[in-house]
Design a protein around this motif. Structure first.
Motif, PDB file in Angstrom:
ATOM      1  N   THR A   1     -53.987  36.213  23.592  1.00  0.00           N
ATOM      2  CA  THR A   1     -54.122  35.158  24.590  1.00  0.00           C
ATOM      3  C   THR A   1     -53.857  33.833  23.902  1.00  0.00           C
ATOM      4  O   THR A   1     -54.412  33.560  22.835  1.00  0.00           O
TER       5      THR A   1
ATOM      6  N   GLU B   1     -53.828  27.574  34.194  1.00  0.00           N
ATOM      7  CA  GLU B   1     -54.761  27.003  33.221  1.00  0.00           C
ATOM      8  C   GLU B   1     -54.114  26.802  31.855  1.00  0.00           C
ATOM      9  O   GLU B   1     -54.793  26.554  30.868  1.00  0.00           O
ATOM     10  N   GLY B   2     -52.780  26.949  31.788  1.00  0.00           N
ATOM     11  CA  GLY B   2     -52.083  26.757  30.522  1.00  0.00           C
ATOM     12  C   GLY B   2     -52.254  27.907  29.547  1.00  0.00           C
ATOM     13  O   GLY B   2     -52.145  27.720  28.350  1.00  0.00           O
ATOM     14  N   LYS B   3     -52.532  29.107  30.062  1.00  0.00           N
ATOM     15  CA  LYS B   3     -52.748  30.272  29.205  1.00  0.00           C
ATOM     16  C   LYS B   3     -51.608  31.269  29.369  1.00  0.00           C
ATOM     17  O   LYS B   3     -51.054  31.417  30.452  1.00  0.00           O
TER      18      LYS B   3
ATOM     19  N   ASN C   1     -53.570  29.547  24.386  1.00  0.00           N
ATOM     20  CA  ASN C   1     -54.007  28.407  25.192  1.00  0.00           C
ATOM     21  C   ASN C   1     -53.261  27.166  24.739  1.00  0.00           C
ATOM     22  O   ASN C   1     -53.733  26.431  23.886  1.00  0.00           O
ATOM     23  N   SER C   2     -52.077  26.950  25.249  1.00  0.00           N
ATOM     24  CA  SER C   2     -51.302  25.733  24.967  1.00  0.00           C
ATOM     25  C   SER C   2     -50.866  25.588  23.510  1.00  0.00           C
ATOM     26  O   SER C   2     -50.593  24.474  23.069  1.00  0.00           O
ATOM     27  N   GLU C   3     -50.845  26.680  22.736  1.00  0.00           N
ATOM     28  CA  GLU C   3     -50.353  26.587  21.361  1.00  0.00           C
ATOM     29  C   GLU C   3     -48.847  26.319  21.362  1.00  0.00           C
ATOM     30  O   GLU C   3     -48.141  26.672  22.301  1.00  0.00           O
TER      31      GLU C   3
ATOM     32  N   ALA D   1     -53.989  32.592  35.062  1.00  0.00           N
ATOM     33  CA  ALA D   1     -53.885  32.139  33.673  1.00  0.00           C
ATOM     34  C   ALA D   1     -52.851  31.035  33.515  1.00  0.00           C
ATOM     35  O   ALA D   1     -53.109  30.020  32.858  1.00  0.00           O
ATOM     36  N   TRP D   2     -51.683  31.205  34.129  1.00  0.00           N
ATOM     37  CA  TRP D   2     -50.623  30.216  33.951  1.00  0.00           C
ATOM     38  C   TRP D   2     -51.021  28.858  34.490  1.00  0.00           C
ATOM     39  O   TRP D   2     -50.596  27.830  33.968  1.00  0.00           O
TER      40      TRP D   2
END
Length: 86
Positions: free
Chosen positions: A53, A13-15, A55-57, A10-11
């Motif tokens: 989850t 992929e920016g998650k 995603n780049s927030e 995950a990390w």
């Protein structure tokens, strides 16, 4: 925190994935991820569980969601995030 098959990659992929993670662990991860200090002002929230989850927030977007879906309230001053019980 329950392991997830997505956690390992995950990390990359920016998650950020939280699966019943206690607020104490969420704070540590967000400190590293966003470069802010976290100060928990009410120890009764340390074991609240967060499942989400991201995603780049931005940090504000993450904290707004946590605030809307839990008993945690936050405020940011300079580079410190203060966490309180609602």
């Amino acid at each position: 925190m329950k392991p997830s098959p997505l956690d390992d990659k995950a990390w990359t992929e920016g998650k950020i994935i939280f699966d019943e993670a206690p607020v104490s662990e969420v704070a540590k991860i967000l400190e590293r991820w966003h470069g802010y200090d976290f100060e928990i002002k009410d120890s009764s929230i340390l074991n609240y569980k967060i499942t989400a989850t991201f995603n780049s927030e931005s940090l504000v977007q993450v904290m707004d969601l946590i605030q809307m879906t839990s008993l945690v309230r936050y405020e940011i001053k300079n580079k410190t995030v203060f966490l309180y019980k609602k």
